[in-house]
Scaffold this motif. Structure first.
Motif, short mmCIF file in Angstrom:
data_model
loop_
_atom_site.label_atom_id
_atom_site.label_comp_id
_atom_site.label_asym_id
_atom_site.label_seq_id
_atom_site.Cartn_x
_atom_site.Cartn_y
_atom_site.Cartn_z
N ALA B 16 4.88 -17.25 4.23
CA ALA B 16 5.00 -18.19 2.94
C ALA B 16 4.92 -17.24 1.37
O ALA B 16 5.67 -17.67 0.14
N GLN B 19 7.94 -16.44 -0.50
CA GLN B 19 9.52 -16.96 -0.29
C GLN B 19 9.96 -17.04 -1.37
O GLN B 19 9.02 -17.35 -2.76
N ASN B 52 6.49 -19.88 -4.60
CA ASN B 52 4.90 -20.11 -4.55
C ASN B 52 4.11 -20.17 -5.54
O ASN B 52 3.26 -20.51 -5.71
N ASP B 101 7.10 -29.55 -5.85
CA ASP B 101 7.25 -29.57 -3.98
C ASP B 101 8.29 -29.15 -3.34
O ASP B 101 9.31 -29.88 -3.13
N THR B 103 8.95 -28.06 -0.89
CA THR B 103 9.62 -28.64 0.55
C THR B 103 10.08 -30.64 0.82
O THR B 103 9.73 -30.84 1.50
N LYS B 104 9.72 -30.64 -0.72
CA LYS B 104 9.99 -32.56 -0.58
C LYS B 104 11.29 -32.23 -1.59
O LYS B 104 11.80 -32.16 -2.54
N ASP B 105 12.01 -33.50 -1.01
CA ASP B 105 13.43 -33.59 -1.95
C ASP B 105 13.21 -34.22 -2.67
O ASP B 105 12.41 -34.99 -2.79
N GLY B 136 17.28 -28.24 1.23
CA GLY B 136 16.90 -26.71 1.25
C GLY B 136 17.16 -26.24 0.28
O GLY B 136 16.78 -25.19 -0.41
#
Lengths: 148, 169
Positions: B16, B19, B52, B101, B103-105, B136
């Motif tokens: 993590a 990344q 990150n 974020d 991780t969020k589209d 992604g």
């Protein structure tokens, strides 16, 4: 008669000077593919030379006019990213720390990863380790084409 | 066995925290705001974004800037201007200071604070832009103006330089 001769010479000189200035200001870009290569070498040799002594390599390969050395360079395809305007091929041997990223102006035939190919193009910058990227940065070659 | 199980979260954490995504696809365009036909495009670069730490880096070969006029390109590269043999690359190193974020589209309006280095001169800059995340893939777009004189460029055409960039990771 002498006066007319002077006028004709002046006009000829003026036209000649105008054409020269126009051609100088509107000079064409160098045709990389129609120009003879300055160096023929492998990607590994090129990368090692840059990593050993980047300053000397810059002086050897780069030109202050931006018309830097034209390379014929052989290497192993690590990555091929086809595009509509151009495609990007990264040549790098598995044992090398860096490689060469080549921009091919025309979308090219499919290149398989692991293929050994030879390209011709103009150098834009050499490979190096970059502390901020925290990685080895590839050398950049543009206006390239696959010749073998 | 217990020791092995304890190592699993450490392994996941190490992935993590490392990344990052690298891009060499996109375009960097600059234009003088003092003379509109002084402009060039560069399609060779390396950029890295760490999702990150939110650190973003662009390394750009100066000789990669292609002008329509060959003579202008020669002047741009010469010793009096960019001196691209001595200083072959320009660099931007920054951090995304806005909330995002990865991780969020979505489309995120962001601000990036960092340093630009041109001709071995480094200056602090803040730029605004958008980061689009979809399936992604990360796309960064930004337009900002830098005063070329800050970097020792004396030509009047470098007084205000507008830079537009996008990169796909």
């Amino acid at each position: 008669m002498r006066f007319i001769k002077t006028i004709i010479i002046s006009v000829v000189v003026l036209v000649g000077a105008t054409i020269s200035v126009y051609l100088y200001l509107h000079q064409e870009h160098r045709d990389v593919q129609q120009t003879q290569s300055d160096y023929t070498l492998t990607v590994s040799e090129f990368v090692q030379e840059y990593l050993d002594n980047p300053k000397a390599a810059n002086i050897k390969y780069l030109n202050s006019s931006g018309e830097s050395k034209i390379l014929t360079i052989q290497g192993i395809v690590k990555q091929h990213t086809p595009g509509t305007d151009h495609s990007i091929i990264i040549l790098q041997s598995p044992s090398d720390k860096a490689g060469v990223q080549a921009i091919l102006k025309t979308p090219h035939q499919t290149q398989e990863e692991g293929d050994t190919i030879t390209i011709k193009g103009v150098l834009r910058a050499g490979p190096s380790y970059d502390d901020d990227l925290e990685m080895y940065e590839n050398g950049y070659v543009e206006k390239a084409s696959i010749i073998e | 066995m217990t020791k092995l199980l304890l190592l699993i979260p450490l392994f996941i954490a190490s992935i993590a925290f490392s990344q990052s995504k690298v891009s060499n696809s996109g375009k960097i365009h600059f234009q003088s705001l003092n003379k509109k036909d002084v402009k060039a495009d560069c399609i060779s670069f390396t950029s890295k974004i760490d999702i990150n730490t939110k650190k973003i880096v662009f390394s750009v070969p100066i000789q990669g800037f292609e002008f329509k006029q060959a003579l202008m390109q020669k002047h741009f590269n010469n010793d009096k201007n960019m001196n691209s043999v001595a200083f072959p690359k320009a660099k931007f190193v920054g951090t995304i200071t806005s909330e995002i974020d990865f991780t969020k589209d979505g489309v995120y309006e962001v601000e990036v604070a960092g340093k630009i280095t041109i001709r071995d001169v480094t200056k602090d800059y803040t730029a605004k832009g958008t980061i689009t995340i979809k399936d992604g893939q990360i796309e960064v777009r930004s337009t900002f103006v830098i005063p070329g004189n800050d970097f020792g460029l004396t030509t009047k055409y470098a007084k205000e330089i507008e830079i537009t960039l996008y990169a796909i990771y």
